[in-house]
Write an enzyme that holds these catalytic residues in place. Structure first.
Site, PDB file in Angstrom:
ATOM      1  CB  CYS A   1      11.787  -3.826  -5.613  1.00  0.00           C
ATOM      2  SG  CYS A   1      10.898  -5.309  -5.128  1.00  0.00           S
TER       3      CYS A   1
ATOM      4  N   GLY B   1       0.694  -1.161  -0.015  1.00  0.00           N
ATOM      5  CA  GLY B   1       0.114   0.051   0.039  1.00  0.00           C
ATOM      6  C   GLY B   1       0.813   1.214   0.154  1.00  0.00           C
TER       7      GLY B   1
END
Length: 339
Positions: free
Chosen positions: A267, A145
């Site tokens: 990532c 989030g």
């Protein structure tokens, strides 16, 4: 000071033991080939958690008196000081070159947190997306989030759809939103648990902006896999991730209105999950074109180290000592009307 030095030594020993050799060997082979000389300094940072840095994204919906002066006393400074193509006034992030982590705030129902701790590079996809008030926005793989919270620091979307397929992660996403976003605004947010690959067919051409922060082989956490068997399984399944990422991207393209733009991020340093996926979508979707983000990259080059030689529509943040942010890959695309 002596206590923190003791803790650091203790942490060093503890974390050094936890490096998963199977994963490190795999990365060594792959990233030496893909990154060349840059890999050795990146490896030094990724395998040394005591030199990692954490940034704070301030929550514009929660006032914390004295927080900014306290940060200044501890050596933090506002990140992104340069003139960027898109940097809303309410978007405030603090970083420092010294490693370490500011204390986390606990989740308390009914009480908003004042800041979100994160890797500063994870804000680049949000800045590249350039969300404006009133736009319809989809965060396709939204948990935990942080990027959803960051989008809401930038603008107030007309409709904001946060999706997370995984049940446990979806609950985490809901808690994050509840911790940072006030009630009136929460009513504008839809949290769903749909398969991201199907959203494009369910809601075709509905969104102005889509963020695809795709599931990927997370280099930082994979290096510290406690279970070697799980690590081997992960590395075997790694080959399938690019196919999932491509399907999520294709769904995102379908969900976009003509003229709308999407940002893809991961990532990981892995070329197969980064530029290869973007190249595949550009060659297979005629209604998608790359968007130049080099101006944003130049504007944040004081904060981040980038891999050289990437295309103008993409960037890859390489962790280095004193700027231990990333890995973070960001690419931006736009949907054009079909001819």
């Amino acid at each position: 000071f002596f206590l923190s030095l003791k803790l650091e030594k203790k942490t060093k020993g503890k974390l050094q033991k936890q490096i998963c050799q199977v994963v490190l060997d795999h990365f060594e082979k792959q990233y030496t080939a893909e990154l060349g000389d840059a890999w050795s300094s990146v490896r030094d940072v990724l395998t040394s958690p005591w030199c990692w840095q954490h940034a704070l994204l301030l929550n514009r919906f929660s006032q914390c008196p004295g927080l900014e002066s306290s940060l200044a006393e501890q050596g933090y400074h506002p990140a992104f000081p340069a003139a960027l193509p898109y940097l809303p006034a309410a978007f405030r992030c603090y970083t420092r070159t010294a490693p370490g982590r500011f204390p986390a705030q606990k989740h308390q129902p009914g009480q908003l947190k004042g800041y979100y701790l994160l890797n500063a590079a994870s804000l680049l996809p949000v800045l590249a997306l350039e969300v404006k008030d009133g736009e319809d926005v989809l965060d396709l793989c939204a948990a935990p989030g942080g990027k959803s919270v960051a989008i809401l620091q930038c603008a107030c979307p007309g409709h904001f759809h946060c999706n997370e397929y995984d049940d446990l992660r979806s609950r985490w996403l809901e808690q994050t939103i509840e911790s940072f976003i006030p009630d009136p605004l929460i009513d504008l947010i839809r949290v769903s648990k749909l398969d991201g690959r199907e959203i494009g067919d369910l809601q075709p051409e509905f969104y102005d902006k889509v963020l695809v922060d795709a599931p990927c082989s997370n280099d930082r956490s994979w290096l510290f896999s406690a279970d070697p068997q799980q690590a081997v399984l992960r590395l075997m399944q790694r080959k399938e991730l690019s196919s999932l990422q491509f399907q999520l991207l294709r769904s995102a393209v379908k969900a976009l209105r003509p003229g709308g733009s999407l940002v893809y991020s991961t990532c990981t340093l892995s070329k197969a999950e980064n530029s290869d996926v973007i190249d595949l979508i550009l060659s297979s979707c005629r209604n998608v074109v790359p968007v130049d983000i080099s101006e944003m990259a130049r504007g944040v080059s004081q904060e981040f180290t980038f891999l050289s030689g990437t295309q103008q529509h993409e960037l890859l943040v390489l962790p280095e000592k004193g700027r231990a942010w990333g890995p973070m890959y960001v690419a931006k695309l736009k949907k054009v009307p079909s001819t």
